[in-house]
Design an enzyme around this catalytic site. Structure first.
Site, PDB file in Angstrom:
ATOM      1  N   ASN A 219       6.231  -6.480   0.390  1.00 24.13           N
ATOM      2  CA  ASN A 219       4.960  -5.776   0.504  1.00 24.13           C
ATOM      3  C   ASN A 219       4.911  -4.650  -0.525  1.00 24.13           C
ATOM      4  OD1 ASN A 219       2.424  -5.070   1.561  1.00 24.13           O
ATOM      5  ND2 ASN A 219       3.323  -3.581   2.979  1.00 24.13           N
TER       6      ASN A 219
ATOM      7  N   HIS B 178       3.219  -0.824  -1.239  1.00 21.37           N
ATOM      8  CA  HIS B 178       2.550   0.306  -0.602  1.00 21.37           C
ATOM      9  C   HIS B 178       2.239   1.340  -1.682  1.00 21.37           C
ATOM     10  CE1 HIS B 178       1.360   2.804   2.757  1.00 21.37           C
ATOM     11  NE2 HIS B 178       1.930   3.808   2.125  1.00 21.37           N
TER      12      HIS B 178
ATOM     13  N   ASP C 110       5.393  -0.537   7.430  1.00 24.19           N
ATOM     14  CA  ASP C 110       5.859   0.233   6.265  1.00 24.19           C
ATOM     15  C   ASP C 110       7.275   0.801   6.409  1.00 24.19           C
ATOM     16  OD1 ASP C 110       3.420  -0.181   4.986  1.00 24.19           O
ATOM     17  OD2 ASP C 110       2.530   1.629   5.824  1.00 24.19           O
TER      18      ASP C 110
ATOM     19  N   GLU D 111       1.637   0.076 -10.003  1.00 23.86           N
ATOM     20  CA  GLU D 111       1.848  -1.037  -9.058  1.00 23.86           C
ATOM     21  C   GLU D 111       1.917  -2.371  -9.790  1.00 23.86           C
ATOM     22  OE1 GLU D 111      -0.603  -1.286  -5.500  1.00 23.86           O
ATOM     23  OE2 GLU D 111      -1.129   0.812  -5.715  1.00 23.86           O
TER      24      GLU D 111
HETATM   25  C1  GAR Z   1      -2.985  -1.765  -3.524  1.00 23.59           C
HETATM   26  O1  GAR Z   1      -3.131  -0.459  -3.967  1.00 23.59           O
HETATM   27  C2  GAR Z   1      -1.864  -1.881  -2.527  1.00 23.59           C
HETATM   28  O2  GAR Z   1      -0.805  -0.999  -2.780  1.00 23.59           O
HETATM   29  C3  GAR Z   1      -2.558  -1.521  -1.241  1.00 23.59           C
HETATM   30  O3  GAR Z   1      -3.794  -2.169  -1.327  1.00 23.59           O
HETATM   31  C4  GAR Z   1      -4.210  -2.190  -2.699  1.00 23.59           C
HETATM   32  C5  GAR Z   1      -4.676  -3.585  -3.041  1.00 23.59           C
HETATM   33  O4  GAR Z   1      -5.223  -3.598  -4.324  1.00 23.59           O
HETATM   34  N1  GAR Z   1      -1.798  -1.941  -0.092  1.00 23.59           N
HETATM   35  C6  GAR Z   1      -1.681  -1.197   1.005  1.00 23.59           C
HETATM   36  O5  GAR Z   1      -2.227  -0.132   1.148  1.00 23.59           O
HETATM   37  C7  GAR Z   1      -0.799  -1.803   2.099  1.00 23.59           C
HETATM   38  N2  GAR Z   1      -0.382  -0.785   3.031  1.00 23.59           N
HETATM   39  P1  GAR Z   1      -5.457  -4.957  -5.092  1.00 23.59           P
HETATM   40  O6  GAR Z   1      -6.271  -5.860  -4.162  1.00 23.59           O
HETATM   41  O7  GAR Z   1      -6.238  -4.565  -6.304  1.00 23.59           O
HETATM   42  O8  GAR Z   1      -4.117  -5.548  -5.434  1.00 23.59           O
END
Ligand code: GAR
Length: 207
Positions: A107, A109, A150, A179
């Site tokens: 995952n 975060h 998490d 990311e």
């Molecule tokens: C990302 O920033 C990821 O880290 C977050 O959702 C976003 C998805 O962006 N995930 C969480 O918050 C999980 N706890 P994306 O659809 O552009 O990849």
């Protein structure tokens, strides 16, 4: 071959970054299926455009978490999945799926866990909390998934200087860029380097 199932609920920019790195040959894997809970997710359109077997499935369709998990497991087994990659999937992964894929679910975060994590902490909620806290550093975390939100063993993290950010949106944009790099690096690492888990620590067996 590593068969990866990608789960995403949103735009899927992390999914797209991973897809491109697989195509470029950096990650030794193929995406065997894509699962979303939202038919309008941008990530779904992308998966379909690239002919990845795609499924829309939501816990709301099932009477229990276990039944949702059983349905997911049927899809995952059908595609011989051996890793699950969560790329902004905003539903809880049922316990029976976590048990069937021990230390085989990754995952991402958008903060430095264990800070700013837990139930309800996703997407912009995280960046707003980081902004309010006055923290001058945030970052991204890639971790293995266990039954607790998490709290799974951490695979990789990268800090991001946010001291000059003037809004949660600015933090989000800066973290998202990191990311996209970090997720592929972590995925490549877990697929190519044997590791063991001790408590919450991931220990890679370096050559
Ligand atoms: C990302 O920033 C990821 O880290 C977050 O959702 C976003 C998805 O962006 N995930 C969480 O918050 C999980 N706890 P994306 O659809 O552009 O990849």
């Amino acid at each position: 071959m590593n068969n990866i199932a990608v789960f995403a609920s949103g735009t899927g920019t992390n999914f797209k970054a991973i897809f491109r790195n697989i195509q470029a040959g950096t990650i030794p894997a193929q995406i065997c299926c894509f699962i979303t809970n939202r038919p309008q997710a941008g990530a779904l359109a992308f998966a379909q455009e690239h002919h990845i077997p795609s499924y829309v499935i939501s816990p709301a369709e099932f009477e229990s978490e276990e039944e949702f998990g059983d349905a997911l497991l049927r899809i995952l087994r059908k595609h011989d999945t051996n890793w699950i990659v969560l790329a902004g999937f905003l539903k809880k992964i049922p316990d029976n799926v976590v048990e069937a894929f021990p230390n085989r679910i990754l995952n991402i975060h958008p903060a430095l866990l264990p800070a700013f994590g837990g139930k309800g902490m996703y997407g912009m909620h995280v960046h707003r909390a980081v902004f309010r806290s006055g923290a001058r550093v945030s970052g991204a975390t890639i971790h293995l998934v266990n039954q607790e939100y998490d709290a799974g063993p951490i695979v990789m993290q990268q800090a991001v200087d946010i001291a000059d950010c003037r809004s949660p949106e600015e933090i989000a944009a800066r973290v998202l860029e990191v990311e996209h790099q970090l997720y592929s690096r972590a995925l490549q690492k877990v697929l190519t380097t044997p590791f063991r888990v001790e408590g919450r620590r991931v220990i890679f067996q370096e050559p």
